[in-house]
Design a protein around this motif. Sequence first.
Motif, PDB file in Angstrom:
ATOM      1  N   VAL A 293      43.548  -6.267  69.319  1.00 13.43           N
ATOM      2  CA  VAL A 293      42.789  -5.574  70.369  1.00 13.43           C
ATOM      3  C   VAL A 293      41.415  -5.188  69.824  1.00 13.43           C
ATOM      4  O   VAL A 293      40.387  -5.382  70.482  1.00 13.43           O
ATOM      5  N   GLU A 294      41.387  -4.686  68.582  1.00 15.07           N
ATOM      6  CA  GLU A 294      40.124  -4.193  68.014  1.00 15.07           C
ATOM      7  C   GLU A 294      39.143  -5.312  67.696  1.00 15.07           C
ATOM      8  O   GLU A 294      37.934  -5.102  67.679  1.00 15.07           O
ATOM      9  N   VAL A 295      39.661  -6.507  67.460  1.00 14.05           N
ATOM     10  CA  VAL A 295      38.761  -7.633  67.193  1.00 14.05           C
ATOM     11  C   VAL A 295      38.287  -8.262  68.503  1.00 14.05           C
ATOM     12  O   VAL A 295      37.161  -8.739  68.606  1.00 14.05           O
ATOM     13  N   LEU A 296      39.142  -8.214  69.522  1.00 16.98           N
ATOM     14  CA  LEU A 296      38.805  -8.879  70.782  1.00 16.98           C
ATOM     15  C   LEU A 296      37.757  -8.126  71.588  1.00 16.98           C
ATOM     16  O   LEU A 296      36.946  -8.727  72.289  1.00 16.98           O
ATOM     17  N   PHE A 297      37.805  -6.784  71.526  1.00 15.13           N
ATOM     18  CA  PHE A 297      36.922  -5.991  72.401  1.00 15.13           C
ATOM     19  C   PHE A 297      35.987  -5.092  71.600  1.00 15.13           C
ATOM     20  O   PHE A 297      36.329  -4.646  70.492  1.00 15.13           O
ATOM     21  N   GLU A 298      34.815  -4.813  72.193  1.00 23.15           N
ATOM     22  CA  GLU A 298      33.816  -3.924  71.578  1.00 23.15           C
ATOM     23  C   GLU A 298      34.399  -2.532  71.391  1.00 23.15           C
ATOM     24  O   GLU A 298      35.109  -2.030  72.273  1.00 23.15           O
ATOM     25  N   GLU A 299      34.016  -1.934  70.275  1.00 26.83           N
ATOM     26  CA  GLU A 299      34.440  -0.569  69.936  1.00 26.83           C
ATOM     27  C   GLU A 299      34.140   0.401  71.098  1.00 26.83           C
ATOM     28  O   GLU A 299      34.993   1.200  71.506  1.00 26.83           O
ATOM     29  N   SER A 300      32.900   0.310  71.649  1.00 30.07           N
ATOM     30  CA  SER A 300      32.476   1.264  72.685  1.00 30.07           C
ATOM     31  C   SER A 300      33.350   1.125  73.942  1.00 30.07           C
ATOM     32  O   SER A 300      33.702   2.124  74.578  1.00 30.07           O
ATOM     33  N   LEU A 301      33.744  -0.106  74.250  1.00 26.10           N
ATOM     34  CA  LEU A 301      34.592  -0.339  75.420  1.00 26.10           C
ATOM     35  C   LEU A 301      35.998   0.240  75.166  1.00 26.10           C
ATOM     36  O   LEU A 301      36.585   0.905  76.026  1.00 26.10           O
ATOM     37  N   LEU A 302      36.498  -0.002  73.967  1.00 27.94           N
ATOM     38  CA  LEU A 302      37.857   0.458  73.640  1.00 27.94           C
ATOM     39  C   LEU A 302      37.953   1.981  73.660  1.00 27.94           C
ATOM     40  O   LEU A 302      39.010   2.546  73.958  1.00 27.94           O
ATOM     41  N   ASN A 303      36.819   2.653  73.362  1.00 32.06           N
ATOM     42  CA  ASN A 303      36.842   4.118  73.316  1.00 32.06           C
ATOM     43  C   ASN A 303      36.794   4.752  74.713  1.00 32.06           C
ATOM     44  O   ASN A 303      37.025   5.947  74.861  1.00 32.06           O
ATOM     45  N   MET A 304      36.495   3.940  75.720  1.00 30.58           N
ATOM     46  CA  MET A 304      36.387   4.495  77.076  1.00 30.58           C
ATOM     47  C   MET A 304      37.760   4.847  77.637  1.00 30.58           C
ATOM     48  O   MET A 304      38.746   4.156  77.373  1.00 30.58           O
ATOM     49  N   ALA A 305      37.788   5.912  78.446  1.00 24.40           N
ATOM     50  CA  ALA A 305      39.037   6.238  79.156  1.00 24.40           C
ATOM     51  C   ALA A 305      39.172   5.267  80.321  1.00 24.40           C
ATOM     52  O   ALA A 305      38.163   4.742  80.825  1.00 24.40           O
TER      53      ALA A 305
END
Length: 394
Positions: A293-305
Amino acid sequence: MKHHDVIIIGAGAAGLMCAATAGYRGRDVLVLDNAKQAGRKILISGGGRCNFTNQKVEPANFICGNPHFVKSALARYSSQDFIELVERHGIEYHQRDHGQLFCNDSAKEIVTMLLTECEWAGVSVKLRTEITNIAKVDSGQFLLSTSNGDLSCESLVIATGGLSMPKLGATPFGYHVAEQFGLKVLPTYAGLVPFTWHSEQKQKFEPLSGIAVPSTITAKDGTQFSEALLFTHRGLSGPAVLQISNYWLPGETISINLLPNMDANEALAQALANHPKQSLRNTLSQWLPKRLVEVLFEESLLNMALNQLVHAQRDQVIADLHDWELLMNGTEGYRTAEVTLGGVDTNELSSKDMQSKKVPGLFFAGEVMDVSGWLGGFNFQWAWASGVAVGQAI
Ligand code: FDA
């Protein structure tokens, strides 16, 4: 010069099966091989346990320029016929996913079984023999110059396999013989083979090495396989990848569904309703390994609720999960491929006995022909069935 009714070049799966079948019919059969051991690919197959056939074998499990070509031989020697042979020799076996049958103990048992059948059928097997020249003379016989002397025969069978795993003695010998006699050979490609990353991709995805997930992979022509996908240091492997490599051409993209057993749209809507403040990272990590998951998506996107994601972002996440489009660099090639796609054009051969239409007495058996099977015991079933078809005719 020693004369035989039949000379078979190649003491592999197809050659040995063909030899025993012809020998039992009272033919004087000699098998020649340049290796020091018979059936080397069988010995290492299926992780040493040999996936010797499949419970359910259909023509659709094979790739061939002429899709009807395989039908006759497969119908006349079925997987059930081979299973009965295995059982007669007391070899214990088990079934894995998708009808794949493996030896309980060792692939050696299959080689021993084939050599025993050859011995019972009165076949001679001569290893460490180089064939330096083949000629057809006016009488219709074939004359062979070999490192062990000159030989002649009425029927010559080429069962020298494909190009995969040169380390195990794979050679283009069969293609050269076909060309020598004016038969067309279709371009060859490595099949059932892992994909490799471009250098940029390698940097990004190499840390995922060792992760395996269920997947559905789709090739450009729409062919799909639903099996495990494995990230490796060099690229992608696992059964789904090996299968789809048979339908892939350089420069084509593949589409990977990382959540083949769920609907990401519905699951995200449900998660949003139940846990609107949960981060995208925590949501996706319930469905896929967190590292992936962390490699597939941007950090900023993953941190969003979840309730902060706009429609376009949600749609993109869903598309990336269900339709991850990848342009791979290439494949690992013949070094690790299990089979060779392409080979002797089957339009040159009779589908009944695999005899050349142009050169009477010249036969082909097994992988040397333009026939490749799926992963799962299909390639051996083709070797057995085509070997028997030739063995019954020579
Ligand atoms: P095969 O390659 O078996 O035999 C060809 C013979 O010709 C060899 O003995 C070789 O030494 C000889 N030869 C080549 N060049 C020669 C020359 N110039 N002079 C004299 N002799 C020569 N399939 C499957 O159904 N289930 C499985 O589990 C596996 N697993 C697997 C693992 C790995 C690592 C590989 C590489 C392949 C598989 N396969 C497989 C595929 C399967 O091994 C293959 O399709 C069959 O062995 C093909 O049988 P053939 O008899 O046509 O060729």
